[in-house]
Scaffold this active site. Structure first.
Site, PDB file in Angstrom:
ATOM      1  N   HIS A 153       0.928  -1.241   0.064  1.00 43.65           N
ATOM      2  CA  HIS A 153      -0.184  -0.491   0.401  1.00 43.65           C
ATOM      3  C   HIS A 153       1.129   1.071  -0.144  1.00 43.65           C
ATOM      4  O   HIS A 153       1.913   0.991  -0.417  1.00 43.65           O
ATOM      5  CB  HIS A 153      -1.119  -0.334   1.442  1.00 43.65           C
ATOM      6  CG  HIS A 153      -1.898   1.067   1.069  1.00 43.65           C
ATOM      7  ND1 HIS A 153      -2.318   1.701   0.554  1.00 43.65           N
ATOM      8  CD2 HIS A 153      -2.409   1.164   2.502  1.00 43.65           C
ATOM      9  CE1 HIS A 153      -3.502   2.803   1.008  1.00 43.65           C
ATOM     10  NE2 HIS A 153      -4.058   2.405   1.833  1.00 43.65           N
ATOM     11  N   HIS A 173      -2.410  -2.669  -9.575  1.00 45.46           N
ATOM     12  CA  HIS A 173      -3.215  -1.931  -8.674  1.00 45.46           C
ATOM     13  C   HIS A 173      -4.736  -3.058  -8.409  1.00 45.46           C
ATOM     14  O   HIS A 173      -4.979  -3.252  -9.924  1.00 45.46           O
ATOM     15  CB  HIS A 173      -3.603  -0.095  -9.338  1.00 45.46           C
ATOM     16  CG  HIS A 173      -4.254   0.207  -7.811  1.00 45.46           C
ATOM     17  ND1 HIS A 173      -5.806   0.610  -8.171  1.00 45.46           N
ATOM     18  CD2 HIS A 173      -3.557   1.468  -7.625  1.00 45.46           C
ATOM     19  CE1 HIS A 173      -5.665   1.126  -6.764  1.00 45.46           C
ATOM     20  NE2 HIS A 173      -5.322   1.820  -6.839  1.00 45.46           N
ATOM     21  N   ASP A 233       2.793   5.420  -7.102  1.00 44.97           N
ATOM     22  CA  ASP A 233       4.062   5.598  -6.182  1.00 44.97           C
ATOM     23  C   ASP A 233       5.569   5.354  -7.232  1.00 44.97           C
ATOM     24  O   ASP A 233       6.878   5.302  -6.425  1.00 44.97           O
ATOM     25  CB  ASP A 233       3.995   4.117  -5.217  1.00 44.97           C
ATOM     26  CG  ASP A 233       2.922   4.516  -4.219  1.00 44.97           C
ATOM     27  OD1 ASP A 233       1.561   3.426  -3.849  1.00 44.97           O
ATOM     28  OD2 ASP A 233       2.847   5.385  -3.381  1.00 44.97           O
TER      29      ASP A 233
HETATM   30  C1  SDX Z   1      -1.446   2.162  -3.572  1.00 48.42           C
HETATM   31  O1  SDX Z   1      -6.173   0.717  -3.565  1.00 48.42           O
HETATM   32  C2  SDX Z   1      -6.336   1.895  -3.583  1.00 48.42           C
HETATM   33  O2  SDX Z   1      -6.804   2.937  -3.522  1.00 48.42           O
HETATM   34  C3  SDX Z   1      -4.376   1.845  -3.403  1.00 48.42           C
HETATM   35  C4  SDX Z   1      -3.029   3.286  -3.515  1.00 48.42           C
HETATM   36  C5  SDX Z   1      -3.750   4.807  -2.746  1.00 48.42           C
HETATM   37  O3  SDX Z   1      -4.119   6.152  -3.006  1.00 48.42           O
HETATM   38  O4  SDX Z   1      -4.609   3.828  -1.660  1.00 48.42           O
HETATM   39  O5  SDX Z   1      -3.918   3.519  -4.823  1.00 48.42           O
HETATM   40  C6  SDX Z   1      -2.241   2.958  -2.943  1.00 48.42           C
HETATM   41  O6  SDX Z   1      -1.361   1.191  -2.413  1.00 48.42           O
HETATM   42  C7  SDX Z   1      -1.000   2.037  -4.905  1.00 48.42           C
HETATM   43  C8  SDX Z   1      -0.068   0.424  -4.622  1.00 48.42           C
HETATM   44  C9  SDX Z   1       0.904   0.778  -4.196  1.00 48.42           C
HETATM   45  N1  SDX Z   1       1.894  -0.770  -4.114  1.00 48.42           N
HETATM   46  C10 SDX Z   1       2.631  -1.363  -4.982  1.00 48.42           C
HETATM   47  O7  SDX Z   1       2.814  -1.005  -6.124  1.00 48.42           O
HETATM   48  C11 SDX Z   1       3.484  -2.875  -4.538  1.00 48.42           C
HETATM   49  C12 SDX Z   1       3.445  -3.739  -5.597  1.00 48.42           C
HETATM   50  N2  SDX Z   1       1.802  -3.858  -6.137  1.00 48.42           N
HETATM   51  C13 SDX Z   1       1.293  -5.041  -6.262  1.00 48.42           C
HETATM   52  O8  SDX Z   1       1.583  -5.764  -4.484  1.00 48.42           O
HETATM   53  C14 SDX Z   1       0.262  -5.614  -6.237  1.00 48.42           C
HETATM   54  O9  SDX Z   1      -0.346  -4.767  -7.556  1.00 48.42           O
HETATM   55  C15 SDX Z   1      -1.023  -4.461  -5.209  1.00 48.42           C
HETATM   56  C16 SDX Z   1      -1.303  -5.534  -4.107  1.00 48.42           C
HETATM   57  C17 SDX Z   1      -1.580  -2.939  -5.915  1.00 48.42           C
HETATM   58  C18 SDX Z   1      -2.798  -5.003  -6.002  1.00 48.42           C
HETATM   59  O10 SDX Z   1      -2.699  -6.511  -5.916  1.00 48.42           O
HETATM   60  P1  SDX Z   1      -3.963  -7.315  -6.183  1.00 48.42           P
HETATM   61  O11 SDX Z   1      -5.242  -6.327  -6.707  1.00 48.42           O
HETATM   62  O12 SDX Z   1      -4.539  -7.972  -4.881  1.00 48.42           O
HETATM   63  O13 SDX Z   1      -3.407  -7.811  -7.655  1.00 48.42           O
HETATM   64  P2  SDX Z   1      -3.155  -9.355  -7.275  1.00 48.42           P
HETATM   65  O14 SDX Z   1      -2.144  -9.695  -6.507  1.00 48.42           O
HETATM   66  O15 SDX Z   1      -4.409 -10.640  -7.755  1.00 48.42           O
HETATM   67  O16 SDX Z   1      -2.335  -9.371  -8.155  1.00 48.42           O
HETATM   68  C19 SDX Z   1      -2.874  -9.859 -10.398  1.00 48.42           C
HETATM   69  C20 SDX Z   1      -1.171 -11.005 -10.488  1.00 48.42           C
HETATM   70  C21 SDX Z   1      -1.208 -11.784  -9.676  1.00 48.42           C
HETATM   71  O17 SDX Z   1      -0.247 -12.803 -10.559  1.00 48.42           O
HETATM   72  P3  SDX Z   1      -1.444 -13.920 -10.790  1.00 48.42           P
HETATM   73  O18 SDX Z   1      -1.911 -15.013  -9.742  1.00 48.42           O
HETATM   74  O19 SDX Z   1      -2.232 -13.496 -11.712  1.00 48.42           O
HETATM   75  O20 SDX Z   1      -0.244 -15.067 -11.703  1.00 48.42           O
HETATM   76  O21 SDX Z   1      -0.662 -10.048 -11.057  1.00 48.42           O
HETATM   77  C22 SDX Z   1       0.709 -10.196 -10.423  1.00 48.42           C
HETATM   78  C23 SDX Z   1       0.235 -11.228  -9.068  1.00 48.42           C
HETATM   79  O22 SDX Z   1       1.315 -11.638  -9.142  1.00 48.42           O
HETATM   80  N3  SDX Z   1       0.544  -9.045  -9.941  1.00 48.42           N
HETATM   81  C24 SDX Z   1       2.457  -8.647  -9.933  1.00 48.42           C
HETATM   82  C25 SDX Z   1       2.295  -7.122  -9.174  1.00 48.42           C
HETATM   83  N4  SDX Z   1       1.272  -7.066  -9.052  1.00 48.42           N
HETATM   84  C26 SDX Z   1       0.662  -7.595  -9.357  1.00 48.42           C
HETATM   85  N5  SDX Z   1       3.294  -9.274 -10.708  1.00 48.42           N
HETATM   86  C27 SDX Z   1       4.587  -8.973 -10.536  1.00 48.42           C
HETATM   87  N6  SDX Z   1       4.424  -7.101  -9.885  1.00 48.42           N
HETATM   88  C28 SDX Z   1       3.523  -6.721  -9.508  1.00 48.42           C
HETATM   89  N7  SDX Z   1       4.109  -5.585  -9.186  1.00 48.42           N
END
Ligand code: SDX
Length: 425
Positions: free
Chosen positions: A266, A307, A364
């Site tokens: 997050h 996201h 971010d």
């Molecule tokens: C913020 O919610 C908000 O609005 C948050 C925010 C705000 O203003 O409040 O926008 C701020 O928190 C932005 C997000 C910052 N976080 C990151 O940048 C960390 C990296 N991102 C991931 O951890 C992830 O993308 C999340 C946590 C942001 C979202 O995760 P989800 O929606 O639970 O998606 P998921 O984990 O189910 O991923 C779907 C697929 C998976 O692969 P498969 O199982 O389909 O094979 O996408 C992959 C994940 O492994 N994936 C990634 C990835 N993000 C998702 N693979 C590699 N790198 C990534 N960053």
């Protein structure tokens, strides 16, 4: 009132369960599943991927099209024409202020920027190398101990006073965290400065000389505050709403939001992006990290990408990228990490793994590079996010308490042991 209905048939249940369907002013319809309880059923949605936890008028996100509206106004237009305190007013009141309302609001905030002198003592209990987010959780929560004069959460004026105090004091507390970590004296706020300039002088000023903020940097700082102000029902905002639903003290609720924001999935992602870029170190290493991000057996993820809601560019990331270019040009900095970031973005946006999963740069991805260029240390990045998001948290907290509400209490799918007797000899 529901204008549509959903009908649910469940194997083993004779009755067809009718569920009301509501339409909002924007976005998907919602199915009211509350009648399910009388049928002995729960919904199941770990991570709340498909759950609308509340009704809200504050912010709307269209993830498929990369749209973010505050009070109906697109974030791109607010970033270009507005400023952080005006957006604070908009989030709290649902309308942009008139010039007179804006002046009154700004002056009110300016007169709440100091913290109780006793609060300085809290810092001495921390090690100098304590993570500033750990300090923020503690010190902001401790505000609960100082403000007993306006804590009737059912009184709109009390809620407004809490909001003003928090908007005003967060920059002061954030800057105190930084000053404490570098052993410099705390700087008092200066009411003659605007919000971002005041924060920068509390961060980088010292009692030995006058500090004048670079206007380009101050504008970039204000825009960073604005872009992080609110984002619908994200993890930390949902935490604040849930804490608030028990009737907890508003300052304690904001402290719970800070704790939730800290996670690298997050708000902690901005710090994690910089750490990742520094770990990549050189463009020649990018492919290795892309492979790791795609490896299901490696828990490494590309920080700043992906996201829960946006399946398109995060509109804030676009503005952040433009601001990044402006700040680095103004400061005549050619940050090698920016080159790595831009190359990483280009590769990821062409890679089938990321394209298929609609993983785009989020808010971010570029913010850390700007903050680093301004001179803010990496461990303060999420503190800046918390400072900015306080208005979103307190606006949602206030919205929750402005209409009849219930304590949040989710249920579960229980898969533990069935009832059994304690073994007696
Ligand atoms: C913020 O919610 C908000 O609005 C948050 C925010 C705000 O203003 O409040 O926008 C701020 O928190 C932005 C997000 C910052 N976080 C990151 O940048 C960390 C990296 N991102 C991931 O951890 C992830 O993308 C999340 C946590 C942001 C979202 O995760 P989800 O929606 O639970 O998606 P998921 O984990 O189910 O991923 C779907 C697929 C998976 O692969 P498969 O199982 O389909 O094979 O996408 C992959 C994940 O492994 N994936 C990634 C990835 N993000 C998702 N693979 C590699 N790198 C990534 N960053």
């Amino acid at each position: 009132m529901a204008d549509k209905k959903a009908r649910l048939t469940v194997d083993g249940l004779e009755e067809v369960i009718e569920l009301p369907v509501y339409s909002g002013t924007e976005g998907p319809d919602v199915i009211d599943v509350r009648p399910l309880t009388s049928s002995g059923l729960f919904t199941y949605d770990p991570g709340f991927v498909s759950t609308a936890a509340c009704e809200s008028k504050i912010t709307y996100i269209d993830g498929a099209n990369g749209i973010l509206l505050h009070g109906g106004y697109p974030i791109e237009q607010l970033a270009e024409h507005s400023d952080y305190l005006e957006v604070c007013y908009l989030l709290l009141n649902g309308e942009l202020p008139t010039p007179e309302q804006k002046e009154t609001f700004i002056n009110t905030i300016k007169n709440h920027t100091m913290v109780h002198e006793q609060m300085r003592n809290f810092f001495n209990g921390f090690r100098r190398d304590a993570h500033p987010m750990a300090i923020m959780v503690g010190v902001v929560g401790a505000l609960s101990a100082f403000y007993h004069d306006s804590l009737d959460i059912n009184d709109a004026h009390h809620r407004e006073v809490c909001a003003y105090r928090l908007i005003a004091k967060m920059p002061t507390i954030a800057a105190m965290c930084y000053k404490y970590s570098i052993g410099q004296p705390f700087m008092y706020p200066k009411n003659g400065l605007d919000y971002a300039e005041n924060f920068l002088q509390m961060m980088f000023g010292n009692p030995c000389e006058e500090y004048v903020a670079n206007p380009i940097i101050a504008k970039a700082m204000d825009r960073i505050f604005l872009l992080h102000a609110d984002h619908e029902q994200n993890a930390s905002t949902s935490t604040v709403r849930l804490a608030g639903s028990s009737g907890a003290n508003p300052f304690a609720c904001i402290s719970s939001g800070i704790a939730a924001l800290w996670g690298p999935a997050h708000g902690g992602a901005n710090e994690a992006v910089l750490t990742m870029l520094e770990e990549i170190g050189d463009e020649s290493n990018i492919d290795e990290f892309i492979l790791r991000a795609k490896d299901p057996d490696d828990n490494f993820r590309l920080m700043g990408f992906g996201h829960r809601v946006y399946r398109n560019f995060d509109p804030r990331a676009k503005v952040m990228k433009q601001t990044c270019d402006e700040v680095l040009a103004e400061l005549n900095i050619s940050d090698p990490l920016l080159k790595i970031a831009k190359r990483l973005e280009q590769i990821a946006l062409e890679d089938e793994y990321f394209v298929k999963r609609k993983l785009y740069p989020n808010v971010d991805f570029y913010s850390g590079i700007i903050l680093k260029a301004i001179g803010i240390p990496t461990n303060m990045f999420t503190v800046i996010f918390a400072l900015s998001r306080t208005i979103g948290w307190i606006s949602h907290w206030s919205e929750f308490h402005s209409s009849p509400n219930k304590i949040g209490r989710p249920r579960q799918l229980y898969t533990g042991s069935k009832k059994r007797d304690y073994p007696t000899k």
